[in-house]
Design a protein around this motif. Structure first.
Motif, mmCIF file in Angstrom:
data_model
loop_
_atom_site.group_PDB
_atom_site.id
_atom_site.type_symbol
_atom_site.label_atom_id
_atom_site.label_comp_id
_atom_site.label_asym_id
_atom_site.label_seq_id
_atom_site.Cartn_x
_atom_site.Cartn_y
_atom_site.Cartn_z
ATOM 1 N N ALA A 302 0.838 -1.204 0.000
ATOM 2 C CA ALA A 302 0.000 0.000 0.000
ATOM 3 C C ALA A 302 0.875 1.257 0.000
ATOM 4 O O ALA A 302 0.528 2.257 -0.595
ATOM 5 C CB ALA A 302 -0.915 0.000 1.220
ATOM 6 N N GLN A 303 1.963 1.242 0.701
ATOM 7 C CA GLN A 303 2.913 2.359 0.917
ATOM 8 C C GLN A 303 2.369 3.409 1.873
ATOM 9 O O GLN A 303 3.097 3.911 2.725
ATOM 10 C CB GLN A 303 3.358 3.038 -0.395
ATOM 11 C CG GLN A 303 3.754 2.107 -1.528
ATOM 12 C CD GLN A 303 4.973 1.244 -1.266
ATOM 13 O OE1 GLN A 303 5.606 1.384 -0.219
ATOM 14 N NE2 GLN A 303 5.303 0.339 -2.161
ATOM 15 N N SER A 304 1.086 3.789 1.715
ATOM 16 C CA SER A 304 0.473 4.774 2.623
ATOM 17 C C SER A 304 -1.035 4.537 2.606
ATOM 18 O O SER A 304 -1.569 3.978 1.643
ATOM 19 C CB SER A 304 0.773 6.195 2.139
ATOM 20 O OG SER A 304 -0.122 7.125 2.768
ATOM 21 N N MET A 372 8.389 -2.588 6.548
ATOM 22 C CA MET A 372 8.127 -1.203 6.918
ATOM 23 C C MET A 372 9.435 -0.415 6.925
ATOM 24 O O MET A 372 10.439 -0.895 7.448
ATOM 25 C CB MET A 372 7.456 -1.206 8.296
ATOM 26 C CG MET A 372 6.147 -1.984 8.251
ATOM 27 S SD MET A 372 5.593 -2.642 9.846
ATOM 28 C CE MET A 372 6.662 -4.028 10.106
ATOM 29 N N PHE A 373 9.383 0.755 6.347
ATOM 30 C CA PHE A 373 10.591 1.555 6.181
ATOM 31 C C PHE A 373 10.279 3.014 6.486
ATOM 32 O O PHE A 373 9.129 3.426 6.352
ATOM 33 C CB PHE A 373 11.074 1.507 4.725
ATOM 34 C CG PHE A 373 10.974 0.141 4.105
ATOM 35 C CD1 PHE A 373 11.965 -0.794 4.307
ATOM 36 C CD2 PHE A 373 9.875 -0.210 3.332
ATOM 37 C CE1 PHE A 373 11.872 -2.061 3.747
ATOM 38 C CE2 PHE A 373 9.780 -1.471 2.764
ATOM 39 C CZ PHE A 373 10.776 -2.395 2.974
ATOM 40 N N PHE A 374 11.318 3.773 6.844
ATOM 41 C CA PHE A 374 11.071 5.217 6.784
ATOM 42 C C PHE A 374 11.627 5.731 5.463
ATOM 43 O O PHE A 374 12.531 5.124 4.873
ATOM 44 C CB PHE A 374 11.585 5.970 8.005
ATOM 45 C CG PHE A 374 13.062 5.880 8.255
ATOM 46 C CD1 PHE A 374 13.968 6.592 7.479
ATOM 47 C CD2 PHE A 374 13.551 5.114 9.298
ATOM 48 C CE1 PHE A 374 15.321 6.516 7.717
ATOM 49 C CE2 PHE A 374 14.916 5.033 9.542
ATOM 50 C CZ PHE A 374 15.796 5.728 8.751
ATOM 51 N N TYR A 375 11.070 6.833 5.019
ATOM 52 C CA TYR A 375 11.411 7.348 3.700
ATOM 53 C C TYR A 375 12.883 7.737 3.636
ATOM 54 O O TYR A 375 13.415 8.407 4.520
ATOM 55 C CB TYR A 375 10.527 8.558 3.370
ATOM 56 C CG TYR A 375 10.931 9.247 2.083
ATOM 57 C CD1 TYR A 375 10.967 8.545 0.885
ATOM 58 C CD2 TYR A 375 11.281 10.599 2.066
ATOM 59 C CE1 TYR A 375 11.360 9.163 -0.296
ATOM 60 C CE2 TYR A 375 11.663 11.218 0.894
ATOM 61 C CZ TYR A 375 11.707 10.493 -0.283
ATOM 62 O OH TYR A 375 12.094 11.103 -1.447
ATOM 63 N N SER A 376 13.532 7.303 2.565
ATOM 64 C CA SER A 376 14.931 7.625 2.327
ATOM 65 C C SER A 376 15.021 8.236 0.923
ATOM 66 O O SER A 376 14.715 7.569 -0.068
ATOM 67 C CB SER A 376 15.730 6.312 2.422
ATOM 68 O OG SER A 376 16.993 6.420 1.821
ATOM 69 N N GLU A 377 15.382 9.497 0.874
ATOM 70 C CA GLU A 377 15.388 10.178 -0.428
ATOM 71 C C GLU A 377 16.466 9.589 -1.338
ATOM 72 O O GLU A 377 17.606 9.399 -0.915
ATOM 73 C CB GLU A 377 15.639 11.668 -0.243
ATOM 74 C CG GLU A 377 15.499 12.447 -1.539
ATOM 75 C CD GLU A 377 15.741 13.934 -1.324
ATOM 76 O OE1 GLU A 377 14.758 14.678 -1.218
ATOM 77 O OE2 GLU A 377 16.921 14.334 -1.262
HETATM 78 N N1 SAH Z 1 7.701 -3.083 -6.975
HETATM 79 C C1 SAH Z 1 7.355 -3.133 -5.623
HETATM 80 C C2 SAH Z 1 8.355 -2.509 -4.695
HETATM 81 C C3 SAH Z 1 9.801 -2.752 -4.837
HETATM 82 S S1 SAH Z 1 10.843 -1.870 -3.727
HETATM 83 C C4 SAH Z 1 6.050 -2.362 -5.450
HETATM 84 O O1 SAH Z 1 5.704 -1.506 -6.221
HETATM 85 O O2 SAH Z 1 5.408 -2.586 -4.469
HETATM 86 C C5 SAH Z 1 10.356 -2.538 -2.154
HETATM 87 C C6 SAH Z 1 9.831 -1.540 -1.200
HETATM 88 O O3 SAH Z 1 10.834 -0.642 -0.794
HETATM 89 C C7 SAH Z 1 8.746 -0.618 -1.720
HETATM 90 O O4 SAH Z 1 7.500 -1.241 -1.748
HETATM 91 C C8 SAH Z 1 8.787 0.528 -0.747
HETATM 92 O O5 SAH Z 1 7.962 0.297 0.372
HETATM 93 C C9 SAH Z 1 10.229 0.545 -0.305
HETATM 94 N N2 SAH Z 1 10.941 1.701 -0.849
HETATM 95 C C10 SAH Z 1 11.210 1.957 -2.132
HETATM 96 N N3 SAH Z 1 11.841 3.139 -2.252
HETATM 97 C C11 SAH Z 1 11.986 3.634 -0.995
HETATM 98 C C12 SAH Z 1 12.554 4.814 -0.459
HETATM 99 N N4 SAH Z 1 13.086 5.745 -1.243
HETATM 100 N N5 SAH Z 1 12.536 4.990 0.889
HETATM 101 C C13 SAH Z 1 11.984 4.054 1.688
HETATM 102 N N6 SAH Z 1 11.434 2.921 1.237
HETATM 103 C C14 SAH Z 1 11.428 2.703 -0.096
#
Ligand code: SAH
Ligand code: SF4
Ligand code: F3S
Length: 479
Positions: A302-304, A372-377
């Motif tokens: 879902a991502q969000s 689960m991750f925090f956003y990483s630019e």
């Molecule tokens: N193709 C898959 C995702 C592949 S990358 C999809 O679309 O669902 C695996 C996961 O890494 C992603 O679903 C996302 O949650 C996480 N991710 C990707 N880029 C990221 C970023 N810049 N910062 C944090 N998490 C990230």
């Protein structure tokens, strides 16, 4: 992606756990002793696509006169197949290159290559940044490895990071490095045409292309003949799989491909990853329902849970669309179908209320588990160019901790529903804690531990589950 599929989910662990995880999650070569003169040591980072690519690389290198070794000190060539998805993934690789320097000093003839997504992202600047690197090869250039190795043998540094619109390595028979002999991964497509604003994959893996359906079925047949019991069809967005024969007479979509593989043997379990919420169709869900051997488990990131954030992420669906897909899964496949997700905490401009929407989405869906991750630019992505990475790290971490806590609750709720029921488990290995217990997975991809009795790896066993933790089911085998 799947547990084994995305191995870089260390952002949510303590540094100690992260170190332990980094070492055990990184997949290292196995020994193949077929009398070749030179030795390749290959380490894979990142997602299962990369692990699967390392098997292709090993096959290409085998033709070129290399056996694989699990001991880096025996290696003539060392490859790191790398990931760029988050900053931490790249830092891990840079640290590892620092350690590898120690072996190179002891054996100066050792060739060091960086493969995969980090190679593609950084291109030849990697040679300047990391002096010990001799070879930089992107994910679509592995067929060129024999030439590149020759160049390095001739005393030069070598780079090939050309992306391709066609390459699928369809004809290459992977050397199974990452396998327990029970389950194997089959790449069905490469690249990604979605432009999620946070994501580096479209830049590192190029345009989406689907592999010839016949070559996929042949690979699966070969695995069945070798005694494999489970295949996972892999792609960044499997639901957009679409293959057409050159003369246009044959067209295969993902639901049809699933059916072709499922029909090979009722004893072959079929899994797939990753599904994109915008593309998963009812046709796929009905195909899953039709075949008992297609596992009832969907990784649907879902991502969000907030529509404004999803729009900024360029995911091209909103909360209502996502929930509609979840309702369709529940309606067609029933409550017991496993669903998992990936979540990003603290994306650009995310407010507290929007973060709460992620938690309420999780509560509604009741995911079996999540990554689960925090956003990483990531440099060069749409978000890096257009949006400000304005959520302070402490806030990102706190939101991530709340997401993890919510997931623990959901996992426990879902696992409790499995108690008191029989589960068909495919045995993969001994339990990590004791050789008296076996470990396998049920249809929903959950790990099940039970006393060994006379059962062994590769058996299907009916297990009556009587207890659970957040991450595992426990039970007894029933004849
Ligand atoms: N193709 C898959 C995702 C592949 S990358 C999809 O679309 O669902 C695996 C996961 O890494 C992603 O679903 C996302 O949650 C996480 N991710 C990707 N880029 C990221 C970023 N810049 N910062 C944090 N998490 C990230
Ligand atoms: Fe990245 Fe989005 Fe493609 Fe997944 S679908 S690989 S998150 S761009
Ligand atoms: Fe996979 Fe990492 Fe590349 S997640 S596609 S190895 S950036």
């Amino acid at each position: 992606m799947d547990p084994i599929i995305d191995l870089d989910f260390i952002d949510n662990r303590t540094p100690e756990q992260a170190t332990a995880a980094a070492s055990c999650d990184t997949k290292v070569s196995v020994e193949t002793n077929t009398g070749k003169t030179r030795k390749l040591y290959i380490e894979s980072y990142g997602c299962q696509m990369n692990f699967s690519d390392s098997e292709i690389v090993s096959s290409i290198m085998h033709e070129q006169g290399f056996d694989t070794t699990s001991n880096i000190e025996h290696a003539d060539v060392v490859f790191l197949n790398t990931c760029s998805i988050r900053e931490k993934a790249e830092t891990t690789v840079r640290n590892r290159l620092g350690q590898i320097n120690y072996y190179k000093r002891k054996k100066p003839s050792m060739v060091i290559g960086v493969l995969g997504c980090m190679a593609e992202r950084l291109k030849k600047s990697l040679l300047e940044e990391e002096k010990i690197v001799d070879l930089v090869v992107g994910p679509d250039a592995y067929r060129d490895l024999p030439n590149l190795i020759n160049e390095v043998d001739g005393g030069q540094k070598a780079v090939n990071v050309l992306l391709s619109r066609e390459e699928t390595y369809a004809d290459i028979n992977p050397i199974r490095l990452n396998s327990n002999g029970v389950s194997a991964f089959i790449s069905i497509m490469r690249g990604c045409d979605n432009m999620c604003s946070f994501c580096v994959v479209p830049f590192t893996r190029g345009r989406e292309r689907s592999r010839d359906a016949h070559s996929i079925v042949r690979e699966a047949e070969g695995l069945v003949a070798q005694g494999f019991k489970e295949v996972t069809l892999l792609g960044q967005n499997v639901d957009s799989y679409k293959w057409e024969s050159e003369d246009g007479t044959e067209k295969v979509n993902f639901a049809q491909l699933l059916e072709l593989v499922a029909q090979l043997s009722p004893d072959l379990r079929v899994r797939f990853s990753t599904s994109h919420p915008k593309d998963i169709t009812d046709e796929v869900l009905y195909t899953m329902k039709k075949y008992d051997n297609i596992c009832k488990y969907i990784h649907l990131p879902a991502q969000s849970g907030n529509s404004r954030v999803l729009e900024l992420m360029n995911r091209t669906y909103d909360r209502a669309w996502y929930l509609n897909r979840v309702d369709a899964i529940r309606a067609i496949l029933g409550e017991e179908c496993g669903i998992s997700s990936d979540m990003i905490a603290g994306f650009c401009s995310e407010t507290e209320e929007e973060h709460q929407d992620t938690l309420s989405l999780m509560e509604y869906v009741q995911y079996d588990y999540s990554y689960m991750f925090f956003y990483s630019e990531r440099p060069g992505t749409l978000a890096a160019r257009k949006l400000e990475d304005d959520i302070p790290l402490e806030v990102k971490k706190r939101r991530l901790a709340e997401i993890i806590e919510k997931q623990r609750e959901c996992s426990l709720n879902r696992n409790k529903l499995d108690i008191g029921r029989m589960h068909r488990v495919l045995v993969e290995n001994f339990s990590k804690k004791s050789a008296d217990f076996l470990s396998g997975r049920n249809d929903q991809n959950k790990v099940v531990i039970f006393p060994k009795k006379h059962y062994k790896k590769g058996d299907y066993v009916n297990v009556f589950v009587n207890d659970c933790s957040v991450g595992t089911l426990f039970g007894e085998a029933v004849n």
